[in-house]
Design a protein around this motif. Sequence first.
Motif, mmCIF file in Angstrom:
data_model
loop_
_atom_site.group_PDB
_atom_site.id
_atom_site.type_symbol
_atom_site.label_atom_id
_atom_site.label_comp_id
_atom_site.label_asym_id
_atom_site.label_seq_id
_atom_site.Cartn_x
_atom_site.Cartn_y
_atom_site.Cartn_z
ATOM 1 N N ALA A 81 -11.441 5.044 -2.958
ATOM 2 C CA ALA A 81 -11.425 4.747 -1.522
ATOM 3 C C ALA A 81 -9.972 4.544 -1.102
ATOM 4 C CB ALA A 81 -12.263 3.508 -1.220
ATOM 5 N N GLY A 82 -9.621 4.974 0.128
ATOM 6 C CA GLY A 82 -8.232 4.899 0.550
ATOM 7 C C GLY A 82 -8.004 4.235 1.885
ATOM 8 N N THR A 83 -9.079 3.915 2.594
ATOM 9 C CA THR A 83 -8.937 3.233 3.875
ATOM 10 C C THR A 83 -9.868 2.032 3.909
ATOM 11 O OG1 THR A 83 -10.701 4.483 4.961
ATOM 12 C CG2 THR A 83 -8.479 5.437 5.064
ATOM 13 N N ILE A 84 -9.642 1.152 4.866
ATOM 14 C CA ILE A 84 -10.503 -0.021 5.027
ATOM 15 C C ILE A 84 -11.946 0.422 5.240
ATOM 16 C CG2 ILE A 84 -11.038 -1.953 6.565
ATOM 17 C CD1 ILE A 84 -8.032 -2.423 6.848
ATOM 18 N N GLU A 85 -12.134 1.468 6.031
ATOM 19 C CA GLU A 85 -13.489 1.962 6.316
ATOM 20 C C GLU A 85 -14.154 2.512 5.047
ATOM 21 O OE1 GLU A 85 -11.108 1.806 9.974
ATOM 22 O OE2 GLU A 85 -10.752 2.814 8.060
ATOM 23 N N LEU A 100 -0.980 -6.703 -5.132
ATOM 24 C CA LEU A 100 -1.894 -5.835 -5.873
ATOM 25 C C LEU A 100 -2.338 -4.614 -5.071
ATOM 26 C CD1 LEU A 100 -4.133 -8.528 -7.598
ATOM 27 C CD2 LEU A 100 -2.230 -7.242 -8.567
ATOM 28 N N VAL A 101 -2.172 -4.693 -3.765
ATOM 29 C CA VAL A 101 -2.564 -3.600 -2.871
ATOM 30 C C VAL A 101 -1.408 -3.350 -1.917
ATOM 31 C CG1 VAL A 101 -4.129 -2.975 -0.975
ATOM 32 C CG2 VAL A 101 -5.043 -4.062 -3.023
ATOM 33 N N HIS A 102 -1.109 -2.082 -1.685
ATOM 34 C CA HIS A 102 -0.137 -1.708 -0.650
ATOM 35 C C HIS A 102 -0.956 -1.340 0.577
ATOM 36 C CE1 HIS A 102 3.344 -0.112 1.357
ATOM 37 N NE2 HIS A 102 2.653 0.989 1.617
ATOM 38 N N ARG A 103 -0.616 -1.977 1.695
ATOM 39 C CA ARG A 103 -1.389 -1.758 2.927
ATOM 40 C C ARG A 103 -0.476 -1.173 3.987
ATOM 41 N NH1 ARG A 103 -4.863 -6.353 6.128
ATOM 42 N NH2 ARG A 103 -5.629 -4.949 7.714
ATOM 43 N N ASP A 104 -0.914 -0.060 4.569
ATOM 44 C CA ASP A 104 -0.173 0.588 5.651
ATOM 45 C C ASP A 104 -1.183 0.891 6.744
ATOM 46 O OD1 ASP A 104 1.718 1.857 7.177
ATOM 47 O OD2 ASP A 104 1.765 3.689 5.970
ATOM 48 N N GLY A 105 -1.325 -0.028 7.682
ATOM 49 C CA GLY A 105 -2.347 0.117 8.717
ATOM 50 C C GLY A 105 -3.723 -0.007 8.080
ATOM 51 N N HIS A 106 -4.526 1.046 8.230
ATOM 52 C CA HIS A 106 -5.864 1.049 7.627
ATOM 53 C C HIS A 106 -5.868 1.666 6.230
ATOM 54 C CE1 HIS A 106 -8.736 -0.139 10.886
ATOM 55 N NE2 HIS A 106 -7.594 -0.116 11.543
ATOM 56 N N ALA A 107 -4.747 2.267 5.826
ATOM 57 C CA ALA A 107 -4.658 2.886 4.507
ATOM 58 C C ALA A 107 -4.345 1.823 3.458
ATOM 59 C CB ALA A 107 -3.578 3.963 4.501
ATOM 60 N N LEU A 108 -5.043 1.921 2.336
ATOM 61 C CA LEU A 108 -4.871 0.970 1.244
ATOM 62 C C LEU A 108 -4.621 1.742 -0.055
ATOM 63 C CD1 LEU A 108 -7.931 -1.345 1.972
ATOM 64 C CD2 LEU A 108 -5.550 -1.785 2.585
#
Length: 178
Positions: A26-30, A55-63
């Motif tokens: 999975a790559g987005t919050i959704e 532990l997670v790189h977050r760029d907007g909704h992308a994780l």
Amino acid sequence: MDAATIAGLLADPVRLKVVAALALGAGTIEEVAEAAGLGLKEVALAARRLARAGLVHRDGHALVLRAERFSAAARAAAEAAPPPEPLSDDPAADAVLSAFVRDGRLVSIPSQRSKRLVVLDHLVRVFEPGVRYPEREVNALLAVWHPDVAALRRYLVDEGFLTREAGVYWRSGGYVEV
């Protein structure tokens, strides 16, 4: 970040599900919410906490899961762990036992007789000298070490560590501490 901190973060079931969904692609919050069966708000809060911990790189909704952080923490924990206690005072016997005994269990029965004798001498110490054991009790004591109790019992008798008569066993060999 250390392994204990990571374990603490993953002790929360929501954060654990988020990490699992990310590890599975999975790559987005959704996408995480759908894969983990969680609400968007739950995923966003967990992702924020995981991102603050690195532990997670977050760029907007992308994780993106930073799996290298888990590996680094595991390596550091392994390096910091104390060396295992020797299973024997004899370095040669300890080398054999270290190869075949893990966490108090026999991982396999050595096929080479010399190594098998070292292992049997170690196993026979669960039997008290002078005590007679019914076969059922011998099986129970050996099952703690390895599931093939019949083979262990046979080897112990054949090599003279135990003696058997009429379904009763007693210790007749091996090293005894005095």
